[in-house]
Design a protein around this motif. Structure first.
Motif, mmCIF file in Angstrom:
data_model
loop_
_atom_site.group_PDB
_atom_site.id
_atom_site.type_symbol
_atom_site.label_atom_id
_atom_site.label_comp_id
_atom_site.label_asym_id
_atom_site.label_seq_id
_atom_site.Cartn_x
_atom_site.Cartn_y
_atom_site.Cartn_z
ATOM 1 N N LEU A 80 14.035 11.915 24.530
ATOM 2 C CA LEU A 80 15.005 11.953 23.430
ATOM 3 C C LEU A 80 15.724 10.619 23.270
ATOM 4 N N SER A 81 15.895 9.881 24.365
ATOM 5 C CA SER A 81 16.545 8.573 24.264
ATOM 6 C C SER A 81 15.699 7.602 23.443
ATOM 7 N N ASP A 82 14.378 7.688 23.568
ATOM 8 C CA ASP A 82 13.491 6.844 22.757
ATOM 9 C C ASP A 82 13.415 7.356 21.324
ATOM 10 N N TYR A 83 13.397 8.667 21.184
ATOM 11 C CA TYR A 83 13.371 9.272 19.846
ATOM 12 C C TYR A 83 14.577 8.838 19.009
ATOM 13 N N ARG A 84 15.734 8.688 19.644
ATOM 14 C CA ARG A 84 16.943 8.293 18.929
ATOM 15 C C ARG A 84 16.841 6.897 18.304
ATOM 16 N N LYS A 85 15.904 6.104 18.770
ATOM 17 C CA LYS A 85 15.749 4.748 18.245
ATOM 18 C C LYS A 85 15.085 4.729 16.871
ATOM 19 N N ILE A 86 14.498 5.832 16.471
ATOM 20 C CA ILE A 86 13.880 5.917 15.138
ATOM 21 C C ILE A 86 14.996 5.904 14.097
ATOM 22 N N PRO A 87 14.949 5.016 13.123
ATOM 23 C CA PRO A 87 16.087 4.871 12.199
ATOM 24 C C PRO A 87 16.338 6.065 11.282
ATOM 25 N N CYS A 88 15.290 6.752 10.876
ATOM 26 C CA CYS A 88 15.447 7.905 9.977
ATOM 27 C C CYS A 88 14.802 9.114 10.627
ATOM 28 N N ARG A 89 15.646 10.066 11.074
ATOM 29 C CA ARG A 89 15.171 11.235 11.819
ATOM 30 C C ARG A 89 15.509 12.505 11.027
ATOM 31 N N ILE A 90 14.504 13.071 10.385
ATOM 32 C CA ILE A 90 14.698 14.240 9.529
ATOM 33 C C ILE A 90 14.364 15.504 10.316
ATOM 34 N N VAL A 91 15.260 16.486 10.251
ATOM 35 C CA VAL A 91 15.012 17.804 10.846
ATOM 36 C C VAL A 91 15.071 18.836 9.728
ATOM 37 N N ALA A 92 14.038 19.661 9.635
ATOM 38 C CA ALA A 92 13.973 20.695 8.595
ATOM 39 C C ALA A 92 13.746 22.049 9.258
ATOM 40 N N SER A 93 14.737 22.915 9.190
ATOM 41 C CA SER A 93 14.643 24.263 9.774
ATOM 42 C C SER A 93 15.737 25.130 9.182
ATOM 43 N N GLY A 94 15.548 26.427 9.232
ATOM 44 C CA GLY A 94 16.574 27.333 8.735
ATOM 45 C C GLY A 94 16.375 28.739 9.271
ATOM 46 N N GLY A 95 17.326 29.599 8.977
ATOM 47 C CA GLY A 95 17.270 30.984 9.428
ATOM 48 C C GLY A 95 18.274 31.258 10.522
ATOM 49 N N SER A 96 18.727 32.503 10.605
ATOM 50 C CA SER A 96 19.760 32.861 11.583
ATOM 51 C C SER A 96 19.303 32.628 13.019
ATOM 52 N N HIS A 97 18.012 32.784 13.294
ATOM 53 C CA HIS A 97 17.498 32.576 14.649
ATOM 54 C C HIS A 97 17.519 31.100 15.049
ATOM 55 N N LYS A 98 17.731 30.208 14.078
ATOM 56 C CA LYS A 98 17.761 28.768 14.373
ATOM 57 C C LYS A 98 19.183 28.205 14.436
ATOM 58 N N HIS A 99 20.200 29.029 14.218
ATOM 59 C CA HIS A 99 21.562 28.495 14.141
ATOM 60 C C HIS A 99 21.977 27.775 15.424
ATOM 61 N N ALA A 100 21.671 28.333 16.583
ATOM 62 C CA ALA A 100 22.112 27.729 17.840
ATOM 63 C C ALA A 100 21.448 26.377 18.074
ATOM 64 N N ILE A 101 20.137 26.283 17.859
ATOM 65 C CA ILE A 101 19.445 25.019 18.100
ATOM 66 C C ILE A 101 19.800 23.991 17.028
ATOM 67 N N LEU A 102 20.030 24.426 15.801
ATOM 68 C CA LEU A 102 20.462 23.478 14.765
ATOM 69 C C LEU A 102 21.844 22.916 15.097
ATOM 70 N N THR A 103 22.738 23.789 15.565
ATOM 71 C CA THR A 103 24.082 23.331 15.946
ATOM 72 C C THR A 103 23.998 22.322 17.086
ATOM 73 N N ALA A 104 23.163 22.608 18.073
ATOM 74 C CA ALA A 104 22.988 21.685 19.196
ATOM 75 C C ALA A 104 22.433 20.349 18.723
ATOM 76 N N THR A 105 21.468 20.409 17.814
ATOM 77 C CA THR A 105 20.861 19.190 17.287
ATOM 78 C C THR A 105 21.877 18.335 16.547
ATOM 79 N N MET A 106 22.728 18.990 15.752
ATOM 80 C CA MET A 106 23.746 18.259 15.005
ATOM 81 C C MET A 106 24.811 17.679 15.933
ATOM 82 N N HIS A 107 25.266 18.455 16.905
ATOM 83 C CA HIS A 107 26.281 17.978 17.845
ATOM 84 C C HIS A 107 25.798 16.746 18.614
ATOM 85 N N ALA A 108 24.514 16.747 18.952
ATOM 86 C CA ALA A 108 23.965 15.657 19.755
ATOM 87 C C ALA A 108 23.562 14.445 18.922
ATOM 88 N N GLY A 109 23.697 14.545 17.610
ATOM 89 C CA GLY A 109 23.323 13.424 16.754
ATOM 90 C C GLY A 109 21.835 13.129 16.773
#
Length: 312
Positions: free
Chosen positions: A264-293
């Protein structure tokens, strides 16, 4: 007439009577610049209030709030469909439109992609293009059996719709053990692949949850891996096959030392990182992804966006 009255009259003529700024200037014996200043002041001071009678407005407001809350470059919100079975299609359509615009605007040299149903729907709805200079790369290993949502099929589909170059990450998503992973990535060919994977201009991924709705849980985990063990150590979902906790930090589980995907430390070096997901079952992982930048751009549905803002 005093300044205040002139301002109100100019705003009335423009917003109610439909006159142009040139017509208002002529009628009121003012310069067009002065009329423009009056109209701007009327909006700023709340004399004129603009409202939109469209269901799209709610999504646009959520986009703005998400960008501000999580420091995102972009947020694309689509209506949550009444039928949950249509969610991948809805998010995929939104992602396709965003990628179409982004590719035309930025002319990236390379795009890294993951796998899953949302990415499959995205590529189905993208506008065909002719971009032979773009390299489309797999960002992670894939399933060992055929599937239209596998990383190999997904990267090929993206390359085909863009008429771009295609580069596979020819490995399973998980090695048999941490030791096996180290043996694999120590080879020069894999070192080069890992380096090139994180040198892409744009990455486009989905995230996985901990339920049976997750393709990763159903098909991707190595034999003998129990998802309950991951939950016990705090996992809320995965990005690039790496399981993370509520703060977006990798959990202490051997699986994270077996995954054939960038750190993930190397992944963060990518300048444009798009995440596409939705649904109630994804709320926890989406929140974690957003919190961690971990994402610079998010594409999701309205209900998920509201959950992110409520829990963020």
């Amino acid at each position: 007439m005093d300044f205040s009255e002139l301002k109100i009259r100019a705003a009335w003529l423009y917003h109610v009577e439909g006159l142009t700024q040139a017509q208002i200037a002529e009628r009121m014996n003012l310069t067009r610049r002065r009329v423009n200043e009056f109209l701007a002041a009327a909006l700023e001071e709340g004399i004129v209030r603009v409202s939109f009678a469209s269901p799209l407005v709610a999504g646009m407001e959520l986009e703005s709030r998400l960008q501000e809350r999580f420091g995102l470059e972009a947020a694309i919100i689509v209506p949550t469909p009444a039928d949950p079975q249509l969610l991948h299609q809805a998010v995929g359509r939104g992602a396709a439109a965003y990628l179409d615009r982004l590719i035309q605007a930025r002319k990236p040299r390379s795009i890294g992609v993951g796998w899953g149903a949302t990415l499959r729907e995205t590529v189905i709805h993208m506008t065909p293009a002719n971009e032979p200079e773009i390299e489309v790369r797999s960002m992670m290993g894939g399933l060992t059996h055929g599937s239209e949502i596998n990383t190999f099929e997904i990267v090929r589909a993206f390359a085909q719709v863009l008429k771009a170059q295609c580069h596979y990450f020819a490995a399973p998503i998980y090695a048999e053990s941490p030791h096996s992973r180290e043996a694999i990535i120590s080879q020069s060919v894999f070192q080069r692949i890992f380096r090139q994977t994180c040198e892409v201009d744009i990455s486009f991924l989905s995230v996985g949850d901990m339920t049976r709705q997750s393709l990763q849980v159903r098909y991707g985990l190595p034999p003998g891996t129990d998802v309950s063990d991951l939950i016990d150590v705090g996992a809320v979902g995965d990005l690039l096959g790496r399981y993370v906790d509520v703060e977006g930090r990798p959990v202490a589980h051997p699986l994270n030392a077996q995954v054939l995907a960038p750190d993930l430390s190397d992944y963060r070096k990518i300048p444009c990182r798009i995440v596409a997901s939705g649904g109630s079952h994804k709320h926890a992982i989406l929140t974690a992804t957003m919190h961690a930048g971990l994402a610079t751009a998010l594409i999701t549905d309205e209900e998920s966006a509201r959950a992110l803002l409520a829990g963020g």
